[in-house]
Design an enzyme around this catalytic site. Sequence first.
Site, PDB file in Angstrom:
ATOM      1  N   GLU A  39      -5.597  -8.547   0.600  1.00  0.00           N
ATOM      2  CA  GLU A  39      -6.315  -8.238   1.843  1.00  0.00           C
ATOM      3  C   GLU A  39      -7.761  -7.913   1.523  1.00  0.00           C
ATOM      4  OE1 GLU A  39      -4.625  -5.123   4.294  1.00  0.00           O
ATOM      5  OE2 GLU A  39      -2.585  -5.830   3.900  1.00  0.00           O
TER       6      GLU A  39
ATOM      7  N   GLU B 108       0.814  -1.228   0.000  1.00  0.00           N
ATOM      8  CA  GLU B 108       0.000   0.000   0.000  1.00  0.00           C
ATOM      9  C   GLU B 108       0.841   1.269   0.000  1.00  0.00           C
ATOM     10  OE1 GLU B 108      -2.580  -0.236   3.382  1.00  0.00           O
ATOM     11  OE2 GLU B 108      -3.760  -1.861   2.537  1.00  0.00           O
TER      12      GLU B 108
END
Length: 514
Positions: free
Chosen positions: A430, A241
């Site tokens: 995720e 991320e």
Amino acid sequence: MNRLAARPAGRLAAAALAAASLLAQACGDDGGAADPAANNAVVTFPKTFLWGTSVAGFQVDPGCPTLPAAACEDRESDWAQWVTDPDLVADGTTYVHGDPLSAGPGFWELYDQDLARAGDELGANAFRTSLEWSRLFPDGAAEAATTVDELAPFADEDAVAHYRAIFASAKAHGQTLLVTLNHYTLPLWLHDGKACHQDLAGCADRGWLDGPRIVRTIALYAGFCARTFGDQVDLWATLNEPFAVVLSGFIVPNAERTNPPGVLLQIEAGLDAMTHMIEAHAAMVDAVRDNDLADADDDGVAAQVGLVHSMIALEPSDPSSEADVAAVAHAEWVVNRVFLEGVANGRLDPDLDGVLDPPRADLVGRLDFIGVNYYTRLPIMALGQPLDARYAFADFLPNLDGGSFVEYPQGLHDVVTSAASYGRPVYITENGRLNPGETSGDGFLEPHLEALHAAMDDGADVRGYFYWSLVDNYEWNHGMSLRFGLYAVDTATKARALRPIGARYAQIVRARGF
Ligand code: IFM
């Protein structure tokens, strides 16, 4: 065993019994049929699909029930400093909750039991975790190395051995590994988040702002990891991320998420960090490809290297506002796409105007897969003018009134379709529910997996789904106050208890659908 150790073990045994009973309810008396047809599953996934759970080192390692803190906690990262330094905890602009690291779940000690839960109880065939750079290289003297050979003697041998044991345990419990090389944390010798929070221009160790320094050192670290663990790992992710690091670190740190150095509206610095992260990704891919020559799973491929990107389903804050609708297009570019353009196509948009530079030879061709993290939809508000006149597309703000975790299953279809348009395989690295609850696991997994399946029907090449998270973990600036685990963790005893959503996940994993 000492008395302290005996207490958690007793609780763990009780938790294991409770888990077994939940699983029996979930799977039926035969422990769970593996044949979708036998379960009348109508949404089914390919046999080769990876069904996994996901964690990150910093978030799960600390909090060991019996190991001394010095052996369990890694104090040498910028994030350890960020959440424990008394000045930063007291500083209202870091939004740090203040939980001690010892409140964490203690995976560093309990990994084998947790991996048995994931593999044997849930039936997962894959596990995503991360390596901590500062655990492997706590001493800044490592920076003097100019090759992987020179770097190797600086590695902490205990940490290497411990990681090898964790990876061997995952394999013994039937799980393929996907390992993230950098999940947010940087060694303190490279990033003094406190000093940079207090004086961004004047701090000495500037992390992602020191471009050549971090690109060089992180590539060597990646090469070391690939060489050291390549016989256990074939699937690597470089960064986790990165855009969150930019946004919450340099542009809009807020109560929902801060990343060190947590400075406000430093757009130029944020964009510099972004460019350096794209360069770092490419250099890390080269280093992994050069150093992981061992085929861990005998499929003929020694290494696949990707990037994990957080993708958000964006929508206008006020659908009747033309300005908000137009701002969503800018937000889509900035939040979801511009980073992928860099890593997938080697093209940068350094001034954020929607126009890409020509491909850079040192960046193209460095992406084998895209990891998508998906949690939420997010309303976008137009500002009417850019936050900084130099960056035309930075003319919106997120409306966080509903928080950062608004469940919206259709969004998974949309972000996966967007990621797949870059022509690489996709893994959902995720996806999970905030505070999943102790009484019902309904309403999350099926609609999200249905949306994922629809994206696959539409042509997306999706290879796996990793639920975030296996166990409750230390949620960055929130400490243990936010929970995501399929297993609840008692912060005092470290006992695990399967949640209803975990039992439901086990049922779906075993049936490869529902
Ligand atoms: O806990 C984090 C993880 O580290 C990165 N993705 C989002 C999760 C939930 O906030």
